[in-house]
Scaffold this motif. Structure first.
Motif, short mmCIF file in Angstrom:
data_model
loop_
_atom_site.label_atom_id
_atom_site.label_comp_id
_atom_site.label_asym_id
_atom_site.label_seq_id
_atom_site.Cartn_x
_atom_site.Cartn_y
_atom_site.Cartn_z
N LEU A 185 0.81 -1.22 0.00
CA LEU A 185 0.00 0.00 0.00
C LEU A 185 0.85 1.27 0.00
O LEU A 185 0.32 2.37 -0.01
CB LEU A 185 -0.91 0.02 1.25
N ASP B 46 6.13 -4.36 10.13
CA ASP B 46 5.08 -4.65 9.16
C ASP B 46 4.99 -6.17 8.91
O ASP B 46 5.04 -6.61 7.76
CB ASP B 46 5.42 -3.91 7.85
N LYS C 284 2.95 -8.41 8.36
CA LYS C 284 1.67 -8.97 7.94
C LYS C 284 1.92 -10.24 7.12
O LYS C 284 3.03 -10.47 6.64
CB LYS C 284 0.81 -7.95 7.22
N ASP D 299 10.18 -7.09 3.33
CA ASP D 299 9.68 -5.74 3.56
C ASP D 299 10.27 -5.18 4.85
O ASP D 299 9.57 -4.91 5.83
CB ASP D 299 8.14 -5.76 3.62
N GLU E 30 -8.19 -7.52 4.81
CA GLU E 30 -8.26 -6.06 4.98
C GLU E 30 -9.32 -5.39 4.10
O GLU E 30 -9.69 -4.26 4.32
CB GLU E 30 -6.90 -5.43 4.69
N ARG F 182 -5.68 4.70 11.61
CA ARG F 182 -4.82 5.19 10.51
C ARG F 182 -5.60 5.26 9.20
O ARG F 182 -5.50 6.24 8.46
CB ARG F 182 -3.60 4.28 10.36
N TYR G 34 -2.07 8.77 2.17
CA TYR G 34 -1.00 7.87 2.65
C TYR G 34 -1.11 6.48 2.02
O TYR G 34 -0.19 6.03 1.36
CB TYR G 34 -1.10 7.81 4.18
#
Ligand code: GN1
Ligand code: MG
Length: 368
Positions: free
Chosen positions: A33, A222, A224, A242, A268, A320, A331
């Motif tokens: 993202l 991060d 995930k 990442d 998500e 967020r 963002y």
């Protein structure tokens, strides 16, 4: 940017890196993202595929420091890492000028990594053994980094995974936002009310940190599910990727983030609200795998705060997403205007289900 312009820019940047073999293909890659990611394929006997990324300057204002963080962390890991350790980390490629990043005409920073072959990333967890493997991998990463002095790393994103600072940004956005026409939207009101009713609990980890109950270590930032690569043949975790958000912080944010991403079958971007739930069974397996490793460095107090972290992280990400929606989607990448609103709602629904299962979760932690 037009498709052809982008292709020629990406071609030019790729050629600045020292990668042997002829480039045969460059294609957009992954679901991130934030950064723009491409897979570069070459004809080369040693290494054939690479990952090329443009680091998002709106998010990472000092990309050079990220590259330093990654190098310091990997050096530390490689010193401790024995051949029997199964994790491999993507290596940074150097440019022909000997740097670990290239700069384009707009002063944007690009870096190239070796692609880890024969691996697959999952978007949803399909078995408890996979959940256990994910937990084990994150725990192993934390074991490898817990004794690296956090002061050696740059805090590239000082507010990243500090929940109260996201809450402050949200309050400011709510005052000044221009999304007025959606204020009567049920989803908007749900998000606003959800945050309002939880605001007293969002500083739980930061308070514990300030009181000296929780200590700062190194976090991935991060972890995930789709940032863990599995070997296609053995289905064992092979890499955690990442690494941009590696920074000093509380490992609880990592664990909570990993669980919120793995233990929700709706993901998500769920098609409908009823797809969202907290999968307790998967969480139990993930936590079992995590603690098998993390017990080596975690204190009893650390373990007490795990249920709070699991509840907090979807609230944090929801705040967020909602804030980004309020300020006009600056963002997170979006495909349509209300996507961040929907993403926020999904995270809050997940948090609400976690809250229902919190007593069970606390009981589980006391037994694990
Ligand atoms: C962002 O870019 P990506 O997808 O790796 C974000 C994470 C969020 C995640 C939600 C630097 O990660 O914090 O959890 O989206 N990364 C940053 O999908 O903000
Ligand atoms: Mg990321």
């Amino acid at each position: 940017m037009h498709k052809n312009e982008l292709k020629s820019l990406v071609d030019d940047i790729t050629r600045q890196f020292h990668i042997p073999g002829e480039i045969i293909d460059i294609t957009p890659f992954g679901q991130g993202l934030i950064n723009d990611t491409f897979k570069v394929s070459t004809e080369n006997s040693q290494h054939t595929n690479y990952i090329l990324q443009k680091i998002n300057r709106n998010v990472f204002s000092q990309p050079r420091l990220i590259i330093d963080n990654i190098r310091i962390t990997l050096e530390h890991i490689n010193k401790k890492h024995s051949d029997s350790d199964k994790l491999v980390f993507p290596k940074l490629c150097a440019t022909k000028a000997g740097e670990f990043f290239a700069v384009d005409q707009d002063q944007q920073i690009w870096r190239m990594l070796e692609f880890i072959e024969n691996t697959i990333a999952y978007e949803t967890i399909t078995s408890t053994s996979l959940a256990e493997e994910v937990g084990h991998t994150l725990g192993h990463f934390h074991c490898l980094t817990h004794d690296l002095n956090p002061e050696k790393l740059n805090d590239i994103l000082p507010h990243f995974h500090i929940t109260p600072s996201y809450y402050r940004e949200y309050c400011a956005a709510l005052k000044s936002h221009s999304t007025v026409k959606t204020e009567n939207d049920k989803r908007f009101l749900f998000c606003q009310n959800f945050i309002e009713s939880r605001k007293m609990t969002i500083d739980i980890l930061e308070k514990a940190k300030a009181a000296g109950d929780l200590s700062i270590r190194i976090i991935h930032g991060d972890p995930k599910l789709n940032n863990i690569l599995f070997d296609k043949t053995s289905n064992k975790a092979k890499s955690i990727i990442d690494l941009d958000t590696i920074k000093p912080g509380l490992v609880h944010y990592d664990l909570g983030d990993c669980i919120r991403s793995c233990c929700n079958p709706g993901g998500e971007n769920p098609k409908k609200a009823s797809d969202i739930s907290f999968d307790f069974i998967q969480a139990k397996s993930l936590l079992g795998g995590y603690l098998e490793q993390a017990r080596r460095f975690m204190s009893a107090t650390d373990i007490t705060f795990i249920p709070d972290a699991i509840r907090l992280l979807p609230i944090e990400l929801g705040i967020r997403f909602f804030t980004d929606y309020l300020v006009g989607n600056k963002y997170f990448k979006t495909q349509y205007a209300e996507q961040n609103l929907e993403r926020a709602q999904a995270q809050f629904l997940l948090a609400a289900d976690i809250e229902k299962k919190l007593p069970k979760l606390k009981q589980l932690l006391s037994q694990l």
